[in-house]
Design an enzyme around this catalytic site. Sequence first.
Site, mmCIF file in Angstrom:
data_model
loop_
_atom_site.group_PDB
_atom_site.id
_atom_site.type_symbol
_atom_site.label_atom_id
_atom_site.label_comp_id
_atom_site.label_asym_id
_atom_site.label_seq_id
_atom_site.Cartn_x
_atom_site.Cartn_y
_atom_site.Cartn_z
ATOM 1 N N CYS A 173 0.805 -1.233 0.000
ATOM 2 C CA CYS A 173 0.000 0.000 0.000
ATOM 3 C C CYS A 173 0.839 1.284 0.000
ATOM 4 C CB CYS A 173 -0.929 0.024 1.215
ATOM 5 S SG CYS A 173 -1.672 -1.565 1.633
ATOM 6 N N CYS A 229 1.675 3.627 -3.144
ATOM 7 C CA CYS A 229 0.663 4.522 -3.719
ATOM 8 C C CYS A 229 0.086 5.500 -2.695
ATOM 9 C CB CYS A 229 -0.478 3.712 -4.333
ATOM 10 S SG CYS A 229 0.040 2.828 -5.815
ATOM 11 N N HIS A 230 -0.033 5.068 -1.432
ATOM 12 C CA HIS A 230 -0.723 5.922 -0.447
ATOM 13 C C HIS A 230 0.240 6.690 0.460
ATOM 14 C CE1 HIS A 230 -4.686 4.185 -1.438
ATOM 15 N NE2 HIS A 230 -4.029 3.059 -1.570
ATOM 16 N N MET A 288 -6.766 0.762 -8.382
ATOM 17 C CA MET A 288 -6.266 -0.024 -7.247
ATOM 18 C C MET A 288 -6.529 -1.508 -7.500
ATOM 19 S SD MET A 288 -6.865 0.156 -3.226
ATOM 20 C CE MET A 288 -6.973 -1.359 -2.260
ATOM 21 N N HIS A 311 5.435 10.530 -11.176
ATOM 22 C CA HIS A 311 5.785 9.118 -10.947
ATOM 23 C C HIS A 311 6.866 8.664 -11.922
ATOM 24 C CE1 HIS A 311 5.045 5.254 -9.088
ATOM 25 N NE2 HIS A 311 5.026 4.700 -10.289
ATOM 26 N N HIS A 346 0.609 5.489 -16.879
ATOM 27 C CA HIS A 346 1.770 4.773 -16.308
ATOM 28 C C HIS A 346 2.642 4.331 -17.478
ATOM 29 C CE1 HIS A 346 4.249 1.889 -14.161
ATOM 30 N NE2 HIS A 346 3.783 2.386 -13.017
HETATM 31 FE FE1 DHE Z 1 7.755 0.561 -10.043
HETATM 32 C C1 DHE Z 1 9.707 2.216 -12.361
HETATM 33 C C2 DHE Z 1 7.567 3.384 -8.183
HETATM 34 C C3 DHE Z 1 5.376 -0.905 -8.085
HETATM 35 C C4 DHE Z 1 8.263 -2.383 -11.651
HETATM 36 N N1 DHE Z 1 8.420 2.458 -10.285
HETATM 37 C C5 DHE Z 1 9.239 2.937 -11.298
HETATM 38 C C6 DHE Z 1 9.577 4.301 -11.024
HETATM 39 C C7 DHE Z 1 8.981 4.630 -9.834
HETATM 40 C C8 DHE Z 1 8.267 3.479 -9.370
HETATM 41 C C9 DHE Z 1 9.053 5.950 -9.122
HETATM 42 C C10 DHE Z 1 10.467 5.173 -11.886
HETATM 43 C C11 DHE Z 1 11.917 4.894 -11.563
HETATM 44 C C12 DHE Z 1 12.886 5.676 -12.435
HETATM 45 O O1 DHE Z 1 12.697 5.713 -13.659
HETATM 46 O O2 DHE Z 1 13.826 6.251 -11.896
HETATM 47 N N2 DHE Z 1 6.632 1.143 -8.437
HETATM 48 C C13 DHE Z 1 6.722 2.341 -7.833
HETATM 49 C C14 DHE Z 1 5.788 2.409 -6.729
HETATM 50 O O3 DHE Z 1 5.698 3.346 -5.883
HETATM 51 C C15 DHE Z 1 4.885 1.263 -6.844
HETATM 52 C C16 DHE Z 1 3.608 1.754 -7.533
HETATM 53 C C17 DHE Z 1 4.372 0.614 -5.581
HETATM 54 C C18 DHE Z 1 5.403 0.058 -4.651
HETATM 55 O O4 DHE Z 1 5.034 -0.282 -3.521
HETATM 56 O O5 DHE Z 1 6.563 -0.052 -4.985
HETATM 57 C C19 DHE Z 1 5.684 0.394 -7.829
HETATM 58 N N3 DHE Z 1 6.961 -1.312 -9.896
HETATM 59 C C20 DHE Z 1 6.016 -1.701 -9.029
HETATM 60 C C21 DHE Z 1 5.713 -3.104 -9.162
HETATM 61 O O6 DHE Z 1 4.913 -3.771 -8.442
HETATM 62 C C22 DHE Z 1 6.460 -3.598 -10.340
HETATM 63 C C23 DHE Z 1 5.444 -3.881 -11.454
HETATM 64 C C24 DHE Z 1 7.232 -4.881 -10.115
HETATM 65 C C25 DHE Z 1 8.490 -4.715 -9.293
HETATM 66 O O7 DHE Z 1 9.485 -5.327 -9.651
HETATM 67 O O8 DHE Z 1 8.472 -3.998 -8.310
HETATM 68 C C26 DHE Z 1 7.307 -2.379 -10.665
HETATM 69 N N4 DHE Z 1 8.786 0.018 -11.711
HETATM 70 C C27 DHE Z 1 8.915 -1.256 -12.151
HETATM 71 C C28 DHE Z 1 9.819 -1.270 -13.285
HETATM 72 C C29 DHE Z 1 10.230 0.053 -13.500
HETATM 73 C C30 DHE Z 1 9.562 0.845 -12.490
HETATM 74 C C31 DHE Z 1 10.210 -2.506 -14.093
HETATM 75 C C32 DHE Z 1 11.193 0.567 -14.568
HETATM 76 C C33 DHE Z 1 10.579 0.552 -15.913
HETATM 77 C C34 DHE Z 1 11.565 0.913 -16.981
HETATM 78 O O9 DHE Z 1 11.455 0.346 -18.086
HETATM 79 O O10 DHE Z 1 12.426 1.754 -16.744
#
Ligand code: DHE
Length: 550
Positions: A56, A59-60, A97, A336, A379
């Site tokens: 959670c 996002c929150h 969500m 984001h 996103h």
């Molecule tokens: Fe991410 C990128 C934040 C959940 C996989 N994710 C990002 C970025 C942010 C972010 C701020 C950009 C980074 C950058 O470019 O410097 N992600 C968050 C969260 O806050 C969120 C929504 C919830 C959490 O609790 O973390 C979250 N993200 C996820 C996942 O559940 C994902 C699908 C699976 C995982 O491995 O965590 C996930 N996020 C990714 C990936 C990128 C990413 C693969 C980079 C994508 C790219 O091609 O550059």
Amino acid sequence: MREILIAFMLVVTFMAGGTQAIAEEAKVESEVASETEFVLTPVEFEKCREIYFDRCAGCHGVLRKGATGPDLTPSKTKVKGTKKLREFIWFGTGGGMPGWGKMGTITAEEADLLVKYIQNEPPVPPQWDMKNVKASWKLLIPPEERPTKPEHDRDVANMFAVVLRDAGQIAIIDGDTKEVVSTIDSGYAVHIVRMSMSGRYVYSIGRDGKCTLIDLWMKKPDTVAEIRCSLDARSVDVSKFKGFEDKYAVVGGYWPPQFVILDGATLEPIKIVSTLSYTYDTEEFHPEPRVASIVASHFAPEWVLNIKETGLVWLVNYSDPNNPSIKMIEAERFLHDGGWDSTKRYFLVAANARNKVAVIDAKEKKLVALIDTGGIKPHPGRGANWIDPEFGPVWATGHIGDSVVSVIGTDPVNHPDSAWKVVRTISALSSGNLFIKTHPNSKWVWLDSPLGKKAEDRTSVVVYDKANMGAGIFKTLEVADYGKAVHMEYNKAGDEVWVSVWGNLGDADKGKAGEIVVFDDKTLTEKARIKNLPTPTGKFNVYNTMYDIY
Ligand code: DHE
């Protein structure tokens, strides 16, 4: 280690003074709550704190003040009431969500406890200053003891670093042979990696703020340094400007809200800067302005840091890292993820809870546009760039809350009428899109939907024809019959697409913890399966990540 941290966080929760105002605001509510139906035992409270952190907080917010998802402080949650909150947690919402219960991520008992937890006062985690950061730094192999040239004959530029999310590991895979060359322990629920400008080093960031530095020149690539820059983090990047290649790295923190500049070769910390500040529009103090995406400018020795809750983009100049200058650009709240346009001059970043994309000009150092994408919660990941036959250079994003891809014109010189406007709105397979990807050598654009409502949508990806986007989906590819199909990445040549199947660690004995499916990009047919990978999610080709190719 994580258990120690949690215990530490709980103790300090009640000692932290900086957030007294928030604590007092919620005190009255929690007193009522603790006497009545929201009471939790210490064990239940701790369990919920962990679930909240894992599912959670992203996002929150840790303090639950809201960002991508709404404010969940007791003054709001108690008004919603237990029944409604339970429904949201179980079934999800139309706004994006996920239905955590329905998807099988949490049990009915956990959902009941969480409903109580979020009607209690949020615990406040401790600070993490330079003393803590320095104490966590480990230089395992100093630069002078590292190889002077690659100790193998693999093509380093076509290696992939794959996030094994729930295992907290990084797999290094040879893009030519598809062999898993090395599996390396990393941070808790490791999130992303970025590459040094030379392509030699991989920098990973875990959700516990741990950054590891992996040397790809080693016979078996391994960690050469590690450091913990905060207690909760999502982003890391490197210095890419000419003359500064491989010199510095930067880690963005969710909690505490701060960033740390590091030496690129050793991860020795240089400077820590808090992002505590005021919202760009109402100028109210925000106690948790988290660092979301970070990119390295190609026009100046600067990083573009997107400060989620205040809606400010910070251009941090690293040429004198002990005395960094920061230019603050007003953009939009809840910044984001995002990526460069094809010229790497304009950075397009989603302000997801406002359904907008902000465009930052890295050359002129200013905001050039705020675009309403026409969908709920854009996103993009880093987005996708291609040449549209009608509108010229474009960039696109999918949406978490809508079954739609928005295509935005990015060429103000030759296509001024379409620049910074949504020029096409294309149907997706489902809502719940997280990533979109293409390559300059490909005729296709790929889109996933791992948060789709139907299981078959979550396990599939779709492909669009760049030359005929108006026709909608060209082909739907079923990637697996379990887990979630998530995140696409091209190989260096741009003729293969790798898609992760994110399974459950607990299903490893059934061969369903995860794998990567490699598609031939010309024929859109399956080419290989890299099996038995525990929970792969993001994967990053060295060459494409170095040069921001997407
Ligand atoms: Fe991410 C990128 C934040 C959940 C996989 N994710 C990002 C970025 C942010 C972010 C701020 C950009 C980074 C950058 O470019 O410097 N992600 C968050 C969260 O806050 C969120 C929504 C919830 C959490 O609790 O973390 C979250 N993200 C996820 C996942 O559940 C994902 C699908 C699976 C995982 O491995 O965590 C996930 N996020 C990714 C990936 C990128 C990413 C693969 C980079 C994508 C790219 O091609 O550059």
